[in-house]
Design a protein around this motif. Structure first.
Motif, PDB file in Angstrom:
ATOM      1  N   GLY A  37       0.777  -1.229   0.000  1.00 31.50           N
ATOM      2  CA  GLY A  37       0.000   0.000   0.000  1.00 31.50           C
ATOM      3  C   GLY A  37       0.810   1.281   0.000  1.00 31.50           C
ATOM      4  O   GLY A  37       0.267   2.358   0.210  1.00 31.50           O
ATOM      5  N   ILE A  38       2.126   1.179  -0.226  1.00 34.22           N
ATOM      6  CA  ILE A  38       2.990   2.364  -0.248  1.00 34.22           C
ATOM      7  C   ILE A  38       3.920   2.230  -1.439  1.00 34.22           C
ATOM      8  O   ILE A  38       4.384   1.134  -1.754  1.00 34.22           O
ATOM      9  CB  ILE A  38       3.830   2.478   1.047  1.00 34.22           C
ATOM     10  CG1 ILE A  38       2.932   2.490   2.274  1.00 34.22           C
ATOM     11  CG2 ILE A  38       4.694   3.723   1.022  1.00 34.22           C
ATOM     12  CD1 ILE A  38       3.685   2.424   3.590  1.00 34.22           C
ATOM     13  N   GLU A  60       1.864  12.209  -1.589  1.00 32.75           N
ATOM     14  CA  GLU A  60       1.000  12.368  -0.421  1.00 32.75           C
ATOM     15  C   GLU A  60       1.847  12.572   0.831  1.00 32.75           C
ATOM     16  O   GLU A  60       1.478  13.318   1.733  1.00 32.75           O
ATOM     17  CB  GLU A  60       0.132  11.121  -0.267  1.00 32.75           C
ATOM     18  CG  GLU A  60      -0.899  11.223   0.826  1.00 32.75           C
ATOM     19  CD  GLU A  60      -1.806  10.015   0.889  1.00 32.75           C
ATOM     20  OE1 GLU A  60      -2.511   9.891   1.901  1.00 32.75           O
ATOM     21  OE2 GLU A  60      -1.820   9.200  -0.048  1.00 32.75           O
ATOM     22  N   VAL A  61       3.016  11.904   0.865  1.00 32.73           N
ATOM     23  CA  VAL A  61       3.928  11.992   2.005  1.00 32.73           C
ATOM     24  C   VAL A  61       5.332  12.290   1.491  1.00 32.73           C
ATOM     25  O   VAL A  61       5.782  11.684   0.517  1.00 32.73           O
ATOM     26  CB  VAL A  61       3.939  10.682   2.829  1.00 32.73           C
ATOM     27  CG1 VAL A  61       4.963  10.756   3.955  1.00 32.73           C
ATOM     28  CG2 VAL A  61       2.555  10.372   3.389  1.00 32.73           C
ATOM     29  N   ALA A 122       9.953   3.709   9.663  1.00 32.67           N
ATOM     30  CA  ALA A 122       9.538   4.442   8.457  1.00 32.67           C
ATOM     31  C   ALA A 122       8.139   4.060   7.987  1.00 32.67           C
ATOM     32  O   ALA A 122       7.293   4.936   7.794  1.00 32.67           O
ATOM     33  CB  ALA A 122      10.551   4.238   7.334  1.00 32.67           C
ATOM     34  N   ILE A 123       7.876   2.793   7.790  1.00 32.64           N
ATOM     35  CA  ILE A 123       6.584   2.365   7.235  1.00 32.64           C
ATOM     36  C   ILE A 123       5.432   2.707   8.180  1.00 32.64           C
ATOM     37  O   ILE A 123       4.445   3.325   7.752  1.00 32.64           O
ATOM     38  CB  ILE A 123       6.605   0.864   6.865  1.00 32.64           C
ATOM     39  CG1 ILE A 123       7.701   0.577   5.827  1.00 32.64           C
ATOM     40  CG2 ILE A 123       5.230   0.411   6.368  1.00 32.64           C
ATOM     41  CD1 ILE A 123       7.653   1.421   4.565  1.00 32.64           C
ATOM     42  N   PRO A 124       5.508   2.349   9.477  1.00 34.79           N
ATOM     43  CA  PRO A 124       4.400   2.748  10.365  1.00 34.79           C
ATOM     44  C   PRO A 124       4.191   4.259  10.418  1.00 34.79           C
ATOM     45  O   PRO A 124       3.054   4.728  10.479  1.00 34.79           O
ATOM     46  CB  PRO A 124       4.826   2.205  11.736  1.00 34.79           C
ATOM     47  CG  PRO A 124       5.816   1.137  11.452  1.00 34.79           C
ATOM     48  CD  PRO A 124       6.495   1.528  10.181  1.00 34.79           C
ATOM     49  N   ALA A 125       5.276   5.041  10.375  1.00 36.00           N
ATOM     50  CA  ALA A 125       5.142   6.506  10.424  1.00 36.00           C
ATOM     51  C   ALA A 125       4.490   7.036   9.149  1.00 36.00           C
ATOM     52  O   ALA A 125       3.659   7.952   9.211  1.00 36.00           O
ATOM     53  CB  ALA A 125       6.508   7.156  10.627  1.00 36.00           C
ATOM     54  N   ILE A 126       4.849   6.480   7.998  1.00 36.48           N
ATOM     55  CA  ILE A 126       4.235   6.905   6.729  1.00 36.48           C
ATOM     56  C   ILE A 126       2.737   6.642   6.756  1.00 36.48           C
ATOM     57  O   ILE A 126       1.936   7.511   6.410  1.00 36.48           O
ATOM     58  CB  ILE A 126       4.909   6.196   5.535  1.00 36.48           C
ATOM     59  CG1 ILE A 126       6.336   6.709   5.341  1.00 36.48           C
ATOM     60  CG2 ILE A 126       4.084   6.382   4.258  1.00 36.48           C
ATOM     61  CD1 ILE A 126       7.175   5.878   4.383  1.00 36.48           C
ATOM     62  N   VAL A 127       2.350   5.460   7.180  1.00 34.99           N
ATOM     63  CA  VAL A 127       0.926   5.120   7.254  1.00 34.99           C
ATOM     64  C   VAL A 127       0.210   6.037   8.244  1.00 34.99           C
ATOM     65  O   VAL A 127      -0.866   6.575   7.952  1.00 34.99           O
ATOM     66  CB  VAL A 127       0.734   3.628   7.634  1.00 34.99           C
ATOM     67  CG1 VAL A 127      -0.728   3.315   7.915  1.00 34.99           C
ATOM     68  CG2 VAL A 127       1.286   2.730   6.523  1.00 34.99           C
TER      69      VAL A 127
END
Length: 180
Positions: A37-38, A60-61, A122-127
């Motif tokens: 999803g990223i 988006e980010v 990184a991934i949890p923060a992006i979400v």
């Protein structure tokens, strides 16, 4: 039966990276592209190329290194946020200078990731930031609290907080997520 074999479509979070160190930038891009999803849509090595390229890609980010050569990351964020109001910004930081953290927040940063925990966070923060959160490690929160304690403002601020607000701040300082 209809719909039994259909997979649920989830939109992909478009991410751009601004990081000067090529190997770290490449590893971060690979990490993002492997996450469900990223996707990484663009990457830049400096503020100048980011200012030119990011408005075209409209991520988006944005993952922005606070320590960029040849240009201020904070000024870059300030300029980009004027153009891309909806874009969320995560700053990659060593966390050593609380003044830089406040400057980044004033410029439009939405959250912070410590470089030393980048692979795990990184991934949890992006979400989280894409969902409207403001990811910050307990170490960043601790620095902010320490800053206000040094300024002598904390006691008067805490006296104005409700018991629930104080409880929420305590949980954040212990490392709980905003959702928790």
């Amino acid at each position: 039966q209809a719909g039994e074999n259909q997979t649920e479509w989830q939109p992909s979070i478009a991410v751009a990276i601004v990081k000067s160190e090529g190997p770290v930038r490449d590893a971060l891009q690979l990490l993002i592209d492997r996450a469900k999803g990223i996707r990484c849509t663009a990457f830049f090595a400096d503020a100048e190329s980011a200012l030119k390229g990011i408005p075209r890609h409209r991520p988006e980010v944005l993952l922005m290194d606070m320590n960029l050569p040849n240009g201020s990351a904070i000024e870059c964020v300030r300029s980009l946020r004027r153009q891309l109001i909806e874009m969320k910004v995560l700053m990659l930081t060593d966390g050593e200078d609380v003044d830089h953290i406040f400057d980044a927040l004033r410029a439009g940063a939405n959250g912070f990731i410590f470089k030393r925990t980048l692979a795990a966070d990184a991934i949890p923060a992006i979400v989280e930031v894409a969902e409207g959160g403001a990811p910050m490690s307990s170490a960043v929160i601790a620095q902010v609290v320490a800053f206000f304690q040094k300024q002598g403002e904390t006691s008067s601020m805490f006296n104005q907080l409700s018991p629930r607000e104080t409880q929420i701040l305590d949980c954040l300082a212990e490392g709980f997520l905003y959702k928790e």
